[in-house]
Motif scaffolding. Sequence first.
Motif, PDB file in Angstrom:
ATOM      1  N   GLU A 180       0.828  -1.199   0.000  1.00  0.00           N
ATOM      2  CA  GLU A 180       0.000   0.000   0.000  1.00  0.00           C
ATOM      3  C   GLU A 180       0.870   1.260   0.000  1.00  0.00           C
ATOM      4  OE1 GLU A 180      -4.299   0.878   0.766  1.00  0.00           O
ATOM      5  OE2 GLU A 180      -3.135  -0.729  -0.085  1.00  0.00           O
ATOM      6  N   TYR A 235       3.149   1.863  -3.316  1.00  0.00           N
ATOM      7  CA  TYR A 235       2.507   2.349  -4.536  1.00  0.00           C
ATOM      8  C   TYR A 235       1.488   3.456  -4.292  1.00  0.00           C
ATOM      9  CZ  TYR A 235       4.579  -2.033  -6.125  1.00  0.00           C
ATOM     10  OH  TYR A 235       5.456  -3.050  -6.402  1.00  0.00           O
ATOM     11  N   ILE A 259      -1.500   4.789  -6.728  1.00  0.00           N
ATOM     12  CA  ILE A 259      -2.869   4.327  -6.420  1.00  0.00           C
ATOM     13  C   ILE A 259      -3.800   5.526  -6.248  1.00  0.00           C
ATOM     14  CG2 ILE A 259      -4.259   3.237  -4.600  1.00  0.00           C
ATOM     15  CD1 ILE A 259      -2.053   1.127  -4.344  1.00  0.00           C
ATOM     16  N   GLN A 260      -3.251   6.632  -5.749  1.00  0.00           N
ATOM     17  CA  GLN A 260      -4.114   7.797  -5.520  1.00  0.00           C
ATOM     18  C   GLN A 260      -4.478   8.527  -6.813  1.00  0.00           C
ATOM     19  OE1 GLN A 260      -1.010   9.697  -3.044  1.00  0.00           O
ATOM     20  NE2 GLN A 260      -1.566  11.648  -4.000  1.00  0.00           N
ATOM     21  N   GLY A 268      -5.605   4.076  -9.681  1.00  0.00           N
ATOM     22  CA  GLY A 268      -6.208   3.467  -8.496  1.00  0.00           C
ATOM     23  C   GLY A 268      -5.719   2.077  -8.148  1.00  0.00           C
ATOM     24  N   ARG A 269      -6.417   1.479  -7.209  1.00  0.00           N
ATOM     25  CA  ARG A 269      -6.091   0.141  -6.728  1.00  0.00           C
ATOM     26  C   ARG A 269      -6.189  -0.881  -7.868  1.00  0.00           C
ATOM     27  NH1 ARG A 269      -5.806  -0.188  -1.237  1.00  0.00           N
ATOM     28  NH2 ARG A 269      -6.959   1.720  -0.807  1.00  0.00           N
ATOM     29  N   GLN A 313      -3.175  -0.892 -10.048  1.00  0.00           N
ATOM     30  CA  GLN A 313      -2.035  -1.512  -9.379  1.00  0.00           C
ATOM     31  C   GLN A 313      -2.136  -3.040  -9.420  1.00  0.00           C
ATOM     32  OE1 GLN A 313       0.533   0.545  -8.351  1.00  0.00           O
ATOM     33  NE2 GLN A 313       1.548  -1.448  -8.396  1.00  0.00           N
TER      34      GLN A 313
END
Lengths: 362, 79
Positions: free
Chosen positions: A4, A7, A11-12, A17-18, A21
């Motif tokens: 978390e 990355y 991711i933000q 985003g998630r 990733q």
Amino acid sequence: MQTENRYIRQIQLPNFGREGQVKLRLAKVLVVGAGGLGVPVLQYLAGMGIGTLGIVDGDTVAVSNLHRQVIYDMEDVGTLKVAACRKKLSRQNPEIILQTYPFFLTTENALEVMSDYDVIVDATDNFAARYLINDACIILGKPFVYGALQYFEGQVSVFNYQGGPTYRCLFPTPPDAGQIPDCNQAGVLGIVPGIIGSYQALETVKIVAGLGKVLSGELLILDLLGHHNYRMKLKTNPENQLITRLADDYDSPICETIASISPEELLTWYETRQDFLLIDVRESHEFAQGHLENAQSIPLSKLERIPMVDLRKQPVVIMCQMGSRSEKAIQLIQNKLPDATLLNLTGGINQWYQEIGEAYIQ
Amino acid sequence: MEIKLFGITKDIVGRDMLPVPANIQVHTVTELKEWLYQQYPGLEKLSALAVAVNQTYAEDGTALDSTKEVALIPPVSGG
């Protein structure tokens, strides 16, 4: 938790985003060449979290590499590039899987090495490897991210992506040996492959994460001295997607083996009623101004589109105005019909007029 | 008509932009190549060379007129 934080900055990103990733983590990318282009590709793809990274290179690190291949240092000189990359990239990101292949890609190993991967990055430095990668990617149905450079100019594209154009749709056959200088002959400013390789890393991530518009169907030319960038739209030639097996040897260009026939010899063929086929590859308006008896008109511009009828029954003489377009035509036909007997009429119709005159001209 | 030159073609011609004189009439890519080969024989030796017309890959038979923008794009291999 560790992932978390690693990355978090990408991711933000709203479009990544998630989900983006996760796509990177699940992706398998093979980078062919760990030199000027391959180094930035590897550093960024490892950093961004591509789950499995393959690295193919049989070369060792030389002092003259260090100004542009900035992952290596003095201690790496003389060691295998793939070993040095494994050491540094695993420190940079221990969460990814690294596969190293300490040899060069060849006709014998290419399909096996490449078959495990989703995307191939062509970070090589010679035409033989580029055509090998192209053909293997077509056979395996995989996209590849192309980058190449000369002096301060770089080319980038994504080939064979979702049915899009291939490298052979841009350059059907390799140039003759010695016509185009490589980095060793031409020299290269350290940062230039760094920039082109970074574009390749970007396109790779776009393919994997489904981000933005992938650079497929066009060639981007970066002029790094003047920043006059140029984009050329490409067309898919379906013939180039039909490759089903690799060539035995990508190092010797076909053009070295072009056979020819002189106007005088051809005149003898006419006089002795020898069985042969004559194809005139000039444009139709040139053909109309005068051509040899029994010549069939198939302009070079249309040759690629015309299905190859059986040209293997008798010798085929290919001609044009001066003998240069017919050479190209022979290369094109040889690619499709390697066992046809093709002869280039030396000097074209111009030389025929000079040496033979008006005989057999219509 | 202006021709943008890239890679080795820039070296052969000695500049990165080549205007085609107004009195030279070329109607197809083939005719343009023939004119270029006469001016710069080194270009004819290139066995692989892509031509773009209005930023689109062009075949030898592609039509040309003075309003078109042409580029010569040879392969490059460095990495």
